[in-house]
Write a protein that holds these residues in place. Structure first.
Motif, PDB file in Angstrom:
ATOM      1  N   ARG A   1       0.829  -1.206   0.000  1.00 39.65           N
ATOM      2  CA  ARG A   1       0.000   0.000   0.000  1.00 39.65           C
ATOM      3  C   ARG A   1       0.864   1.258   0.000  1.00 39.65           C
ATOM      4  O   ARG A   1       0.568   2.226  -0.697  1.00 39.65           O
ATOM      5  N   ARG A   2       1.933   1.249   0.805  1.00 43.54           N
ATOM      6  CA  ARG A   2       2.827   2.407   0.838  1.00 43.54           C
ATOM      7  C   ARG A   2       3.477   2.624  -0.523  1.00 43.54           C
ATOM      8  O   ARG A   2       3.601   3.747  -0.988  1.00 43.54           O
ATOM      9  N   ARG A   3       3.909   1.554  -1.160  1.00 50.23           N
ATOM     10  CA  ARG A   3       4.527   1.654  -2.486  1.00 50.23           C
ATOM     11  C   ARG A   3       3.531   2.230  -3.489  1.00 50.23           C
ATOM     12  O   ARG A   3       3.851   3.139  -4.252  1.00 50.23           O
ATOM     13  N   LEU A   4       2.291   1.703  -3.485  1.00 47.88           N
ATOM     14  CA  LEU A   4       1.285   2.207  -4.415  1.00 47.88           C
ATOM     15  C   LEU A   4       0.963   3.670  -4.111  1.00 47.88           C
ATOM     16  O   LEU A   4       0.812   4.480  -5.035  1.00 47.88           O
ATOM     17  N   ALA A   5       0.890   4.035  -2.834  1.00 48.15           N
ATOM     18  CA  ALA A   5       0.629   5.432  -2.470  1.00 48.15           C
ATOM     19  C   ALA A   5       1.740   6.337  -2.999  1.00 48.15           C
ATOM     20  O   ALA A   5       1.473   7.416  -3.547  1.00 48.15           O
ATOM     21  N   ALA A   6       2.992   5.910  -2.866  1.00 43.60           N
ATOM     22  CA  ALA A   6       4.114   6.709  -3.368  1.00 43.60           C
ATOM     23  C   ALA A   6       4.046   6.839  -4.890  1.00 43.60           C
ATOM     24  O   ALA A   6       4.305   7.921  -5.448  1.00 43.60           O
ATOM     25  N   VAL A   7       3.679   5.768  -5.562  1.00 49.58           N
ATOM     26  CA  VAL A   7       3.561   5.807  -7.026  1.00 49.58           C
ATOM     27  C   VAL A   7       2.425   6.747  -7.426  1.00 49.58           C
ATOM     28  O   VAL A   7       2.560   7.541  -8.362  1.00 49.58           O
ATOM     29  N   PHE A   8       1.295   6.693  -6.703  1.00 49.45           N
ATOM     30  CA  PHE A   8       0.195   7.605  -7.002  1.00 49.45           C
ATOM     31  C   PHE A   8       0.624   9.064  -6.798  1.00 49.45           C
ATOM     32  O   PHE A   8       0.249   9.948  -7.570  1.00 49.45           O
ATOM     33  N   LEU A   9       1.398   9.338  -5.749  1.00 46.24           N
ATOM     34  CA  LEU A   9       1.882  10.705  -5.545  1.00 46.24           C
ATOM     35  C   LEU A   9       2.779  11.141  -6.700  1.00 46.24           C
ATOM     36  O   LEU A   9       2.670  12.264  -7.189  1.00 46.24           O
ATOM     37  N   ALA A  10       3.656  10.252  -7.148  1.00 45.52           N
ATOM     38  CA  ALA A  10       4.527  10.571  -8.287  1.00 45.52           C
ATOM     39  C   ALA A  10       3.711  10.753  -9.567  1.00 45.52           C
ATOM     40  O   ALA A  10       4.107  11.501 -10.462  1.00 45.52           O
ATOM     41  N   ALA A  11       2.570  10.090  -9.645  1.00 41.36           N
ATOM     42  CA  ALA A  11       1.684  10.224 -10.808  1.00 41.36           C
ATOM     43  C   ALA A  11       0.833  11.487 -10.734  1.00 41.36           C
ATOM     44  O   ALA A  11       0.069  11.776 -11.647  1.00 41.36           O
ATOM     45  N   GLY A  12       0.953  12.229  -9.626  1.00 41.62           N
ATOM     46  CA  GLY A  12       0.157  13.442  -9.463  1.00 41.62           C
ATOM     47  C   GLY A  12      -1.262  13.163  -9.036  1.00 41.62           C
ATOM     48  O   GLY A  12      -2.162  13.944  -9.320  1.00 41.62           O
ATOM     49  N   GLU A  13      -1.469  12.045  -8.333  1.00 41.71           N
ATOM     50  CA  GLU A  13      -2.806  11.629  -7.909  1.00 41.71           C
ATOM     51  C   GLU A  13      -2.862  11.527  -6.377  1.00 41.71           C
ATOM     52  O   GLU A  13      -2.929  10.427  -5.811  1.00 41.71           O
ATOM     53  N   PRO A  14      -2.860  12.672  -5.676  1.00 44.07           N
ATOM     54  CA  PRO A  14      -2.842  12.616  -4.205  1.00 44.07           C
ATOM     55  C   PRO A  14      -4.108  11.992  -3.602  1.00 44.07           C
ATOM     56  O   PRO A  14      -4.040  11.365  -2.553  1.00 44.07           O
ATOM     57  N   GLY A  15      -5.241  12.111  -4.264  1.00 43.61           N
ATOM     58  CA  GLY A  15      -6.472  11.498  -3.755  1.00 43.61           C
ATOM     59  C   GLY A  15      -6.373   9.984  -3.725  1.00 43.61           C
ATOM     60  O   GLY A  15      -6.763   9.338  -2.754  1.00 43.61           O
ATOM     61  N   SER A  16      -5.822   9.406  -4.775  1.00 42.30           N
ATOM     62  CA  SER A  16      -5.645   7.954  -4.826  1.00 42.30           C
ATOM     63  C   SER A  16      -4.613   7.504  -3.801  1.00 42.30           C
ATOM     64  O   SER A  16      -4.750   6.441  -3.196  1.00 42.30           O
ATOM     65  N   ALA A  17      -3.581   8.321  -3.595  1.00 48.95           N
ATOM     66  CA  ALA A  17      -2.572   7.996  -2.576  1.00 48.95           C
ATOM     67  C   ALA A  17      -3.212   8.006  -1.187  1.00 48.95           C
ATOM     68  O   ALA A  17      -2.941   7.124  -0.362  1.00 48.95           O
ATOM     69  N   LEU A  18      -4.082   8.971  -0.947  1.00 49.74           N
ATOM     70  CA  LEU A  18      -4.758   9.055   0.352  1.00 49.74           C
ATOM     71  C   LEU A  18      -5.641   7.840   0.587  1.00 49.74           C
ATOM     72  O   LEU A  18      -5.711   7.317   1.706  1.00 49.74           O
ATOM     73  N   VAL A  19      -6.300   7.355  -0.454  1.00 53.49           N
ATOM     74  CA  VAL A  19      -7.139   6.168  -0.311  1.00 53.49           C
ATOM     75  C   VAL A  19      -6.293   4.983   0.157  1.00 53.49           C
ATOM     76  O   VAL A  19      -6.701   4.232   1.043  1.00 53.49           O
ATOM     77  N   GLN A  20      -5.109   4.813  -0.416  1.00 54.44           N
ATOM     78  CA  GLN A  20      -4.233   3.715   0.006  1.00 54.44           C
ATOM     79  C   GLN A  20      -3.786   3.898   1.454  1.00 54.44           C
ATOM     80  O   GLN A  20      -3.760   2.952   2.222  1.00 54.44           O
ATOM     81  N   SER A  21      -3.464   5.125   1.819  1.00 57.85           N
ATOM     82  CA  SER A  21      -3.057   5.397   3.197  1.00 57.85           C
ATOM     83  C   SER A  21      -4.202   5.158   4.162  1.00 57.85           C
ATOM     84  O   SER A  21      -4.023   4.548   5.211  1.00 57.85           O
ATOM     85  N   ALA A  22      -5.388   5.622   3.791  1.00 62.00           N
ATOM     86  CA  ALA A  22      -6.553   5.452   4.662  1.00 62.00           C
ATOM     87  C   ALA A  22      -6.955   3.992   4.752  1.00 62.00           C
ATOM     88  O   ALA A  22      -7.332   3.511   5.822  1.00 62.00           O
TER      89      ALA A  22
END
Length: 188
Positions: free
Chosen positions: A154-175
């Motif tokens: 989940r952390r890896r996917l969240a970091a990838v989403f942040l690099a993709a410019g998708e902070p909402g998707s990263a937050l979903v993984q964190s949450a």
């Protein structure tokens, strides 16, 4: 008197009118017999499940609010949303790929990027992925996503989403990862 038989051919315009009339008559018959494969009227009646509840909330862009606005003013709205307990929330955002495209034209879109786009620079540095690469990596990860991902996944996917410019998707993984931790509350 001798009658001479001559063959008379109908006027081409008359033939065209007759053929058009036949075509319309036939198409009306075929149109009435056509039945699409999906027939929603056959699905009416008592539902076996609880009906979906949908809320559409329209607001002005927060960036356009006066300087007197403070985030605390949103607390009553956020409290009501929390009490309603939605199972999904969708927001209108520019995607990371759209923002990446806008960044390529700073003379024209600098204000739009500054106002509406997440800056993925730190995540790009951490992951080594630019926005298009990160989007491709997110798709690759999600194609083989396990049913019960580990916290590290989940952390890896969240970091990838942040690099993709998708902070909402990263937050979903964190949450989603944090939902397993009892009593933890995410700040607004």
């Amino acid at each position: 008197m001798i009658f001479k038989r001559t063959r008379r051919f109908p006027d081409p315009a008359r033939i065209a009118v007759i053929l058009a009339g036949l075509a319309m008559g036939c198409s009306a018959v075929f149109a009435q017999s056509y039945q699409p494969p999906f027939r929603p009227e056959n699905l009416k009646g008592p539902s076996a499940a609880k009906p979906n509840e949908v809320m559409v909330l329209g607001t002005p862009h927060l960036s356009g609010l006066p300087d007197a606005f403070t985030p605390a003013m949103l607390d009553p709205l956020l409290d009501r949303l929390a009490a309603w307990k939605p199972t999904a929330i969708a927001t209108e955002d520019l995607s990371g790929l759209q923002c990446d495209s806008l960044r390529r034209y700073p003379s024209r879109y600098a204000d739009t990027v500054k106002t509406y786009c997440f800056d993925p620079a730190q995540a790009a540095k951490a992951t080594g992925l630019d926005v298009p690469q990160a989007n491709a990596e997110a798709e690759r990860l999600l194609a083989d996503w396990p049913k019960s991902p580990s916290s590290a996944q989940r952390r890896r996917l969240a970091a990838v989403f942040l690099a993709a410019g998708e902070p909402g998707s990263a937050l979903v993984q964190s949450a989603a990862g944090a939902s397993r931790t009892a009593g933890r509350r995410w700040s607004r």
